[in-house]
Enzyme design. Structure first.
Site, short mmCIF file in Angstrom:
data_model
loop_
_atom_site.label_atom_id
_atom_site.label_comp_id
_atom_site.label_asym_id
_atom_site.label_seq_id
_atom_site.Cartn_x
_atom_site.Cartn_y
_atom_site.Cartn_z
N HIS A 265 1.24 -0.94 -0.34
CA HIS A 265 0.21 0.30 -0.32
C HIS A 265 1.08 0.97 -0.06
O HIS A 265 2.07 1.45 0.64
CB HIS A 265 -0.77 -0.11 1.23
CG HIS A 265 -1.71 -0.61 1.12
ND1 HIS A 265 -1.62 -2.05 2.21
CD2 HIS A 265 -2.88 -1.34 0.14
CE1 HIS A 265 -2.86 -2.68 1.60
NE2 HIS A 265 -3.34 -2.19 1.15
N CYS B 218 -2.44 -0.39 9.55
CA CYS B 218 -3.38 -1.42 8.91
C CYS B 218 -4.12 -1.83 10.30
O CYS B 218 -4.76 -1.90 10.37
CB CYS B 218 -2.73 -2.08 8.39
SG CYS B 218 -1.31 -3.10 8.74
C1 CIR Z 1 -3.38 -7.56 3.11
O1 CIR Z 1 -2.57 -8.20 2.29
O2 CIR Z 1 -4.88 -7.44 3.02
C2 CIR Z 1 -3.25 -8.04 5.18
N1 CIR Z 1 -2.23 -9.16 4.87
C3 CIR Z 1 -2.20 -7.11 5.40
C4 CIR Z 1 -3.26 -5.47 5.25
C5 CIR Z 1 -2.40 -4.68 5.67
N2 CIR Z 1 -2.91 -3.81 5.97
C6 CIR Z 1 -1.81 -2.08 5.46
O3 CIR Z 1 -1.22 -1.98 5.40
N3 CIR Z 1 -3.50 -1.09 5.56
#
Ligand code: CIR
Length: 253
Positions: A161, A248
């Site tokens: 992201h 996150c």
């Molecule tokens: C994903 O791949 O969607 C999750 N394993 C990790 C999400 C991390 N989110 C973020 O950095 N905002």
């Protein structure tokens, strides 16, 4: 924006089944819960009232709540996450947020993850990534424009992201990785560039007058100390194994 609240979700026992590109091995769920508790404690120490939702059955990435919504002082925009298995996460986040904000929903074919959205003052940088497409960015942009904010799309060529690599550490200073250091859209800010071997520390979280950074990145810590803000270091090794980090794990507002 001064934060008073945060929404988080406790990781479930199935967290190792989430999406990841990491080669760091499977997370230790017991250790992850300890790290999560320390994270909630840190948000409390920053003065936030923290809601901790229960694990969401069938959604092993559900504790990465940041991706399910974008909360501004005016509105909560409920996302349509870019990864199809994560789309079922948004309903319960919307239910939690409706107590605090009017909600609007991103509609398909627009997709967007909150991890791609960085609000600095009244401006939004919206990363265009594997998770966030043009239509999703435009829908969020139009929603915030309606409340007098501005926005810029920024292509994300590295990292999951936008906020995996770029975060605001003060009103006018960004912490970022080398990939974004010379990006013209970010040129108006002071920029602190993390070393390539400390790129993960680019995901540092500013909560009001404090910075929460991942443990184990001494050069970045030293650079951030120059800002004169209290720094809290947290071990988030088990979330890193699932491509997650400090921003996150919560929605702050
Ligand atoms: C994903 O791949 O969607 C999750 N394993 C990790 C999400 C991390 N989110 C973020 O950095 N905002």
């Amino acid at each position: 924006m001064t934060f008073t609240h945060a929404i988080t979700r406790r990781p479930g026992k199935d967290m190792a089944s989430g999406i990841t590109t990491s080669t760091l091995g499977p997370p230790d769920c017991i250790k992850a819960l300890e790290q999560f508790d320390a994270y909630v404690d840190a948000l409390n120490r920053c003065g936030l009232s923290v809601t901790v939702l229960d694990p969401l059955e069938g959604h092993p990435d559900g504790h990465f709540v940041e991706d399910a919504a974008v909360v501004t002082p005016d509105v909560a925009v409920i996302t349509n996450p870019g990864a199809p298995p994560r789309r079922g996460e948004v309903r319960s986040i919307a239910a939690a947020l409706q107590h605090y904000r009017q909600t609007v929903w991103v509609q398909p074919p627009g997709t967007i993850d909150g991890g791609d959205v960085l609000m600095v003052g009244r401006h939004f940088f919206i990363g265009l990534s594997d998770r966030t497409n043009q239509q999703g960015a435009r829908q969020l942009g139009e929603a915030v424009t309606g409340f007098g904010c501005t926005w810029t799309p920024v292509p994300v060529a590295a990292g999951l992201h936008f906020k995996s690599s770029v975060n605001a550490v003060s009103e006018d200073t960004l912490l970022l990785t080398r990939d974004f250091a010379d990006h013209p859209a970010l040129a108006g800010f002071h920029r602190i560039v993390v070393l390539p071997q400390e790129a993960y520390a680019g995901n540092t979280l500013r909560v009001n007058d404090r910075l929460i950074m991942p443990a184990g990145f001494p050069d970045t810590r030293q650079k951030l100390q120059a800002l004169g803000k209290p720094i809290i270091e947290l071990d988030v090794s088990e979330f890193r194994k699932m491509d997650g980090g400090l921003t996150c794990l919560s929605l702050r507002f």
